[in-house]
Write an enzyme that holds these catalytic residues in place. Structure first.
Site, PDB file in Angstrom:
ATOM      1  N   ASP A  83      46.298  40.914  39.535  1.00  0.00           N
ATOM      2  CA  ASP A  83      46.697  40.144  39.905  1.00  0.00           C
ATOM      3  C   ASP A  83      46.599  38.572  39.882  1.00  0.00           C
ATOM      4  OD1 ASP A  83      45.366  41.192  42.396  1.00  0.00           O
ATOM      5  OD2 ASP A  83      46.763  40.113  43.471  1.00  0.00           O
ATOM      6  N   ASP A 113      39.774  34.103  36.932  1.00  0.00           N
ATOM      7  CA  ASP A 113      40.392  35.121  37.842  1.00  0.00           C
ATOM      8  C   ASP A 113      41.696  35.624  38.135  1.00  0.00           C
ATOM      9  OD1 ASP A 113      40.314  35.088  41.241  1.00  0.00           O
ATOM     10  OD2 ASP A 113      40.960  34.092  41.549  1.00  0.00           O
ATOM     11  N   GLU A 145      45.180  41.729  45.491  1.00  0.00           N
ATOM     12  CA  GLU A 145      43.478  41.372  45.970  1.00  0.00           C
ATOM     13  C   GLU A 145      44.101  39.571  46.186  1.00  0.00           C
ATOM     14  OE1 GLU A 145      40.493  38.539  45.988  1.00  0.00           O
ATOM     15  OE2 GLU A 145      41.714  37.734  45.320  1.00  0.00           O
ATOM     16  N   GLU A 146      44.835  39.083  45.870  1.00  0.00           N
ATOM     17  CA  GLU A 146      45.347  37.604  45.752  1.00  0.00           C
ATOM     18  C   GLU A 146      46.777  37.620  46.907  1.00  0.00           C
ATOM     19  OE1 GLU A 146      43.797  35.315  44.441  1.00  0.00           O
ATOM     20  OE2 GLU A 146      43.242  35.737  42.901  1.00  0.00           O
ATOM     21  N   GLU A 170      34.489  38.956  40.144  1.00  0.00           N
ATOM     22  CA  GLU A 170      34.874  37.285  40.498  1.00  0.00           C
ATOM     23  C   GLU A 170      34.185  36.779  39.915  1.00  0.00           C
ATOM     24  OE1 GLU A 170      38.169  36.860  42.153  1.00  0.00           O
ATOM     25  OE2 GLU A 170      38.493  38.908  43.696  1.00  0.00           O
ATOM     26  N   HIS A 357      42.972  29.502  40.974  1.00  0.00           N
ATOM     27  CA  HIS A 357      44.137  28.898  41.177  1.00  0.00           C
ATOM     28  C   HIS A 357      44.501  27.877  41.267  1.00  0.00           C
ATOM     29  CE1 HIS A 357      43.250  31.780  44.982  1.00  0.00           C
ATOM     30  NE2 HIS A 357      42.734  32.506  43.738  1.00  0.00           N
TER      31      HIS A 357
END
Length: 384
Positions: A83, A113, A145-146, A170, A357
């Site tokens: 995700d 990411d 995971e996010e 990661e 992000h």
């Protein structure tokens, strides 16, 4: 068999083109099924036994992928999440769902990411004699995971034996990471009574009460930072951030409700349940006699800190192969869940957390070959 797989750049492009946003906001949360099924097909072509695990407790249609080549209880696990975070497309120079090569970088949502980890794994496998695998090689691809860590939690709850040594790809800039902080998120809601602002006695002001709560929490933060320290971390103390606050509806009305959301980052060996109990105690004590009532909402149950022994074989091998000493980070991963399943886990990936992000996320091309070499040597050591 490996000849049937697309070229590296095409593998990468296909993964980026499939949106798989996870979010606590149901309006923008998406399934990861297309990504998982794509990976499953490619791994099947390479001879892996592939299982798609529905993720109980996750909103919508979410899956984990567990792929294995070889048999036994030892071996190596290569793990990542499928995700991404949400994105604002208007801030991107190009579509976040189109892999774009420019200035020796690959741009796209998830390049760093961490969808970009999977094509690197696949490209590494394509170049290997996989029929020589003696100890199991697992590929894990998880959901959420996010947002909620539902995918990792589902693996723990299934109590499935999966390899002994694990690497999570990661974004760490190719540095091995053996420890990271845990995360707690808590919302505090105060309920008072509205009234005309001309006479404070007509109501109970929740906004003023939250001012008192914030002062008490700032004092509590000083206490826990004096109590807990770990010099291995860049920020060597636990942190607490006041993230959002909202309350009231008009300047001439006494505020009847106010809500504060906070984020806490915990050092290894700090227990989140005990910290949450202590936090709530501080809030209740400072409101005693105020006439306000309080409600607490843990937005999600929290992520434990991760701590893998620096003498663990996976950590030592990662240090030897990367030439970099194992370090620490403040962001969270699925590492503590893999460790809870009996693995020894290191976090090591080609991306940079500075790229995660945000708009125009990218992976530097110069990171790809070193990551492939490292993964090949890891597989050689643990599986061949």
């Amino acid at each position: 068999m490996s000849a049937k797989l697309p070229r590296f750049i095409d593998l990468f492009s296909e993964l980026i083109s499939l949106p798989s946003v996870s979010s606590v906001n149901p309006a923008i949360d998406q399934s990861n099924r297309p990504v998982v099924e794509l990976l499953a097909g490619w791994l099947d072509e390479l001879g892996f036994a592939v299982e798609l695990m529905p993720v109980a407790g996750a909103a919508g249609d979410k899956l984990n992928l567990i792929a294995c080549l070889g048999r036994g209880t030892d071996g190596l696990v290569l793990s990542g999440h499928t995700d991404t975070v949400p994105c604002n497309e208007s801030l991107w120079m190009q579509s976040p769902f189109r892999l774009t090569e420019k200035d020796n970088r690959l741009y796209g949502l998830g390049t760093s990411d961490m969808k970009g980890f999977f094509p690197i794994v696949l490209e590494t496998l394509k170049a290997m004699e996989l029929d020589r695998i003696k100890r199991p090689l697992y590929i894990l691809a998880t959901s959420d995971e996010e947002s909620t860590m539902a995918g990792a939690r589902a693996l723990v709850n299934a109590k499935r034996p999966v390899g002994r040594h694990a690497l999570i790809g990661e974004p760490t800039g190719l540095q091995p990471i053996s420890r990271h902080k845990g995360i707690m998120v808590e919302t505090i809601k105060l309920l008072g009574r509205a009234g005309h602002s001309s006479d404070p006695a007509l109501g109970v002001n929740a906004l003023e009460g939250m001012y008192t709560v914030m002062g008490a929490l700032l004092n509590w933060r000083k206490e826990i930072q004096a109590r807990y320290k770990n010099p291995a971390f860049t920020v060597p103390v636990p942190t607490m951030n006041f993230g959002t606050i909202k309350g009231g509806d008009n300047p001439n009305r006494i505020c009847a409700d106010c809500e504060l959301s906070i984020d806490l980052r915990l050092l290894p060996r700090m227990e989140s349940a005990a910290m949450r109990t202590d936090l709530r105690k501080q809030v209740r004590q400072c409101l005693d006699g105020s006439g306000l009532s309080v409600e607490f909402d843990p937005i999600f149950s929290g992520l434990p800190p991760m701590e893998t022994d620096n003498n663990a074989e996976i950590v030592k091998i990662a240090e030897d192969l990367s030439g970099i000493k194992a370090g620490t980070v403040a962001f969270g991963t699925e590492g503590p869940y893999l460790n809870a399943m009996g693995m020894q886990t290191v976090v090591l990936g080609p991306g940079d957390i500075d790229q995660a992000h945000q708009a125009n996320e990218y992976l530097a091309l110069e990171r790809i070959k070193p990551m492939q070499r490292l993964l090949g040597q890891m597989i050689q050591h643990f599986c061949l």
